[in-house]
Motif scaffolding. Sequence first.
Motif, PDB file in Angstrom:
ATOM      1  N   ALA A  72    -121.903  64.587 114.925  1.00  0.00           N
ATOM      2  CA  ALA A  72    -121.280  65.119 116.139  1.00  0.00           C
ATOM      3  C   ALA A  72    -121.946  66.429 116.570  1.00  0.00           C
ATOM      4  CB  ALA A  72    -119.786  65.332 115.912  1.00  0.00           C
ATOM      5  N   LEU A  73    -122.239  67.289 115.621  1.00  0.00           N
ATOM      6  CA  LEU A  73    -122.896  68.556 115.924  1.00  0.00           C
ATOM      7  C   LEU A  73    -124.289  68.313 116.487  1.00  0.00           C
ATOM      8  CD1 LEU A  73    -122.846  71.684 115.717  1.00  0.00           C
ATOM      9  CD2 LEU A  73    -123.782  71.417 113.412  1.00  0.00           C
ATOM     10  N   ARG A  74    -125.016  67.394 115.891  1.00  0.00           N
ATOM     11  CA  ARG A  74    -126.370  67.084 116.353  1.00  0.00           C
ATOM     12  C   ARG A  74    -126.357  66.497 117.765  1.00  0.00           C
ATOM     13  NH1 ARG A  74    -131.751  68.125 114.971  1.00  0.00           N
ATOM     14  NH2 ARG A  74    -132.916  66.814 116.390  1.00  0.00           N
ATOM     15  N   VAL A  75    -125.440  65.564 118.019  1.00  0.00           N
ATOM     16  CA  VAL A  75    -125.354  64.954 119.346  1.00  0.00           C
ATOM     17  C   VAL A  75    -125.013  66.016 120.399  1.00  0.00           C
ATOM     18  CG1 VAL A  75    -124.009  63.353 120.771  1.00  0.00           C
ATOM     19  CG2 VAL A  75    -124.837  62.636 118.523  1.00  0.00           C
ATOM     20  N   GLY A  76    -124.078  66.876 120.085  1.00  0.00           N
ATOM     21  CA  GLY A  76    -123.727  67.947 121.023  1.00  0.00           C
ATOM     22  C   GLY A  76    -124.902  68.869 121.312  1.00  0.00           C
ATOM     23  N   ALA A  77    -125.644  69.229 120.273  1.00  0.00           N
ATOM     24  CA  ALA A  77    -126.814  70.090 120.459  1.00  0.00           C
ATOM     25  C   ALA A  77    -127.884  69.375 121.278  1.00  0.00           C
ATOM     26  CB  ALA A  77    -127.370  70.513 119.102  1.00  0.00           C
ATOM     27  N   GLU A  78    -128.091  68.089 121.010  1.00  0.00           N
ATOM     28  CA  GLU A  78    -129.108  67.335 121.750  1.00  0.00           C
ATOM     29  C   GLU A  78    -128.731  67.192 123.219  1.00  0.00           C
ATOM     30  OE1 GLU A  78    -129.985  63.646 119.831  1.00  0.00           O
ATOM     31  OE2 GLU A  78    -130.879  64.634 118.095  1.00  0.00           O
ATOM     32  N   VAL A  79    -127.451  66.987 123.510  1.00  0.00           N
ATOM     33  CA  VAL A  79    -127.014  66.879 124.909  1.00  0.00           C
ATOM     34  C   VAL A  79    -127.313  68.181 125.650  1.00  0.00           C
ATOM     35  CG1 VAL A  79    -124.964  66.724 126.386  1.00  0.00           C
ATOM     36  CG2 VAL A  79    -125.297  65.087 124.535  1.00  0.00           C
ATOM     37  N   ALA A  80    -127.026  69.292 125.022  1.00  0.00           N
ATOM     38  CA  ALA A  80    -127.295  70.581 125.661  1.00  0.00           C
ATOM     39  C   ALA A  80    -128.795  70.797 125.854  1.00  0.00           C
ATOM     40  CB  ALA A  80    -126.698  71.707 124.826  1.00  0.00           C
ATOM     41  N   ILE A  81    -129.594  70.484 124.848  1.00  0.00           N
ATOM     42  CA  ILE A  81    -131.041  70.657 124.955  1.00  0.00           C
ATOM     43  C   ILE A  81    -131.615  69.723 126.020  1.00  0.00           C
ATOM     44  CG2 ILE A  81    -133.225  70.305 123.722  1.00  0.00           C
ATOM     45  CD1 ILE A  81    -131.895  72.907 122.977  1.00  0.00           C
ATOM     46  N   VAL A  82    -131.115  68.493 126.103  1.00  0.00           N
ATOM     47  CA  VAL A  82    -131.595  67.554 127.116  1.00  0.00           C
ATOM     48  C   VAL A  82    -131.361  68.112 128.518  1.00  0.00           C
ATOM     49  CG1 VAL A  82    -131.078  65.314 128.184  1.00  0.00           C
ATOM     50  CG2 VAL A  82    -131.522  65.456 125.742  1.00  0.00           C
ATOM     51  N   ALA A  83    -130.233  68.757 128.728  1.00  0.00           N
ATOM     52  CA  ALA A  83    -129.962  69.348 130.041  1.00  0.00           C
ATOM     53  C   ALA A  83    -131.018  70.399 130.385  1.00  0.00           C
ATOM     54  CB  ALA A  83    -128.567  69.970 130.060  1.00  0.00           C
ATOM     55  N   PHE A  84    -131.399  71.219 129.427  1.00  0.00           N
ATOM     56  CA  PHE A  84    -132.413  72.236 129.686  1.00  0.00           C
ATOM     57  C   PHE A  84    -133.796  71.616 129.848  1.00  0.00           C
ATOM     58  CE2 PHE A  84    -129.041  74.912 128.070  1.00  0.00           C
ATOM     59  CZ  PHE A  84    -129.085  75.952 128.975  1.00  0.00           C
ATOM     60  N   LYS A  85    -134.103  70.586 129.089  1.00  0.00           N
ATOM     61  CA  LYS A  85    -135.387  69.894 129.252  1.00  0.00           C
ATOM     62  C   LYS A  85    -135.480  69.237 130.627  1.00  0.00           C
ATOM     63  CE  LYS A  85    -137.100  70.638 125.153  1.00  0.00           C
ATOM     64  NZ  LYS A  85    -138.318  71.380 124.920  1.00  0.00           N
ATOM     65  N   ALA A  86    -134.369  68.662 131.095  1.00  0.00           N
ATOM     66  CA  ALA A  86    -134.356  68.057 132.424  1.00  0.00           C
ATOM     67  C   ALA A  86    -134.622  69.121 133.486  1.00  0.00           C
ATOM     68  CB  ALA A  86    -133.022  67.366 132.678  1.00  0.00           C
ATOM     69  N   TRP A  87    -134.015  70.289 133.307  1.00  0.00           N
ATOM     70  CA  TRP A  87    -134.252  71.384 134.243  1.00  0.00           C
ATOM     71  C   TRP A  87    -135.727  71.780 134.236  1.00  0.00           C
ATOM     72  CZ3 TRP A  87    -135.861  76.378 132.941  1.00  0.00           C
ATOM     73  CH2 TRP A  87    -135.941  77.259 134.012  1.00  0.00           C
ATOM     74  N   GLU A  88    -136.312  71.910 133.054  1.00  0.00           N
ATOM     75  CA  GLU A  88    -137.728  72.288 132.951  1.00  0.00           C
ATOM     76  C   GLU A  88    -138.623  71.246 133.616  1.00  0.00           C
ATOM     77  OE1 GLU A  88    -138.543  72.767 128.816  1.00  0.00           O
ATOM     78  OE2 GLU A  88    -137.523  74.701 128.691  1.00  0.00           O
ATOM     79  N   ASN A  89    -138.354  69.971 133.369  1.00  0.00           N
ATOM     80  CA  ASN A  89    -139.174  68.922 133.961  1.00  0.00           C
ATOM     81  C   ASN A  89    -139.008  68.859 135.475  1.00  0.00           C
ATOM     82  OD1 ASN A  89    -140.288  68.155 131.518  1.00  0.00           O
ATOM     83  ND2 ASN A  89    -138.676  66.678 131.095  1.00  0.00           N
ATOM     84  N   THR A  90    -137.790  69.055 135.948  1.00  0.00           N
ATOM     85  CA  THR A  90    -137.561  69.078 137.387  1.00  0.00           C
ATOM     86  C   THR A  90    -138.297  70.244 138.035  1.00  0.00           C
ATOM     87  OG1 THR A  90    -135.388  68.085 137.076  1.00  0.00           O
ATOM     88  CG2 THR A  90    -135.774  69.182 139.178  1.00  0.00           C
ATOM     89  N   GLU A  91    -138.244  71.394 137.395  1.00  0.00           N
ATOM     90  CA  GLU A  91    -138.971  72.564 137.905  1.00  0.00           C
ATOM     91  C   GLU A  91    -140.476  72.284 137.942  1.00  0.00           C
ATOM     92  OE1 GLU A  91    -139.313  76.192 135.438  1.00  0.00           O
ATOM     93  OE2 GLU A  91    -138.289  77.154 137.101  1.00  0.00           O
ATOM     94  N   ARG A  92    -140.994  71.644 136.922  1.00  0.00           N
ATOM     95  CA  ARG A  92    -142.432  71.320 136.873  1.00  0.00           C
ATOM     96  C   ARG A  92    -142.808  70.321 137.961  1.00  0.00           C
ATOM     97  NH1 ARG A  92    -144.586  67.220 134.417  1.00  0.00           N
ATOM     98  NH2 ARG A  92    -142.817  66.938 133.038  1.00  0.00           N
ATOM     99  N   ILE A  93    -141.976  69.310 138.169  1.00  0.00           N
ATOM    100  CA  ILE A  93    -142.240  68.313 139.221  1.00  0.00           C
ATOM    101  C   ILE A  93    -142.231  68.965 140.599  1.00  0.00           C
ATOM    102  CG2 ILE A  93    -141.287  66.276 140.379  1.00  0.00           C
ATOM    103  CD1 ILE A  93    -140.383  65.341 137.559  1.00  0.00           C
ATOM    104  N   LEU A  94    -141.244  69.831 140.825  1.00  0.00           N
ATOM    105  CA  LEU A  94    -141.177  70.524 142.113  1.00  0.00           C
ATOM    106  C   LEU A  94    -142.380  71.428 142.327  1.00  0.00           C
ATOM    107  CD1 LEU A  94    -137.381  71.384 142.294  1.00  0.00           C
ATOM    108  CD2 LEU A  94    -138.630  69.672 143.627  1.00  0.00           C
ATOM    109  N   ALA A  95    -142.855  72.064 141.273  1.00  0.00           N
ATOM    110  CA  ALA A  95    -144.031  72.926 141.380  1.00  0.00           C
ATOM    111  C   ALA A  95    -145.283  72.101 141.660  1.00  0.00           C
ATOM    112  CB  ALA A  95    -144.208  73.751 140.110  1.00  0.00           C
ATOM    113  N   ASP A  96    -145.371  70.886 141.092  1.00  0.00           N
ATOM    114  CA  ASP A  96    -146.530  70.010 141.326  1.00  0.00           C
ATOM    115  C   ASP A  96    -146.549  69.482 142.757  1.00  0.00           C
ATOM    116  OD1 ASP A  96    -147.351  70.393 138.746  1.00  0.00           O
ATOM    117  OD2 ASP A  96    -146.612  68.467 138.008  1.00  0.00           O
ATOM    118  N   ASP A  97    -145.376  69.311 143.374  1.00  0.00           N
ATOM    119  CA  ASP A  97    -145.310  68.805 144.736  1.00  0.00           C
ATOM    120  C   ASP A  97    -145.771  69.831 145.760  1.00  0.00           C
ATOM    121  OD1 ASP A  97    -144.435  66.344 143.958  1.00  0.00           O
ATOM    122  OD2 ASP A  97    -142.314  66.726 144.371  1.00  0.00           O
ATOM    123  N   ASP A  98    -145.711  71.088 145.423  1.00  0.00           N
ATOM    124  CA  ASP A  98    -146.115  72.156 146.371  1.00  0.00           C
ATOM    125  C   ASP A  98    -147.583  72.265 146.533  1.00  0.00           C
ATOM    126  OD1 ASP A  98    -143.530  72.754 146.876  1.00  0.00           O
ATOM    127  OD2 ASP A  98    -143.445  74.405 145.424  1.00  0.00           O
TER     128      ASP A  98
END
Length: 98
Positions: A72-98
């Motif tokens: 349960a602790l691992r799943v909770g930590a992974e969910v939180a990290i995935v949210a930040f990774k998604a943010w990083e990837n979205t930021e990178r994609i948006l930067a590549d589109d410019d």
Amino acid sequence: MNEKGFFATLTDFKFDSFITPLFIRILYGVGLVVIGVAALGVVFIGFENAGIWGILFGLVGGVAAALLWTIALRVGAEVAIVAFKAWENTERILADDD
């Protein structure tokens, strides 16, 4: 993600970088220690109070509970990290589109 120092990140009012992923890793480590100590406590309490059945219940119950809490602790930590990774990837994609 913009790699800044810890104190520079704390004073970043644009929220361009996050410190939460660092804290998630620290809290995961602390959580594992707490789970381990609690599991040992269950084993020792079972040993102290109920003889052989207490030992068996403590070992089986303590290990099973520790395993479930660790998952349960691992799943909770992974969910939180995935949210930040998604943010990083979205930021990178948006930067590549410019």
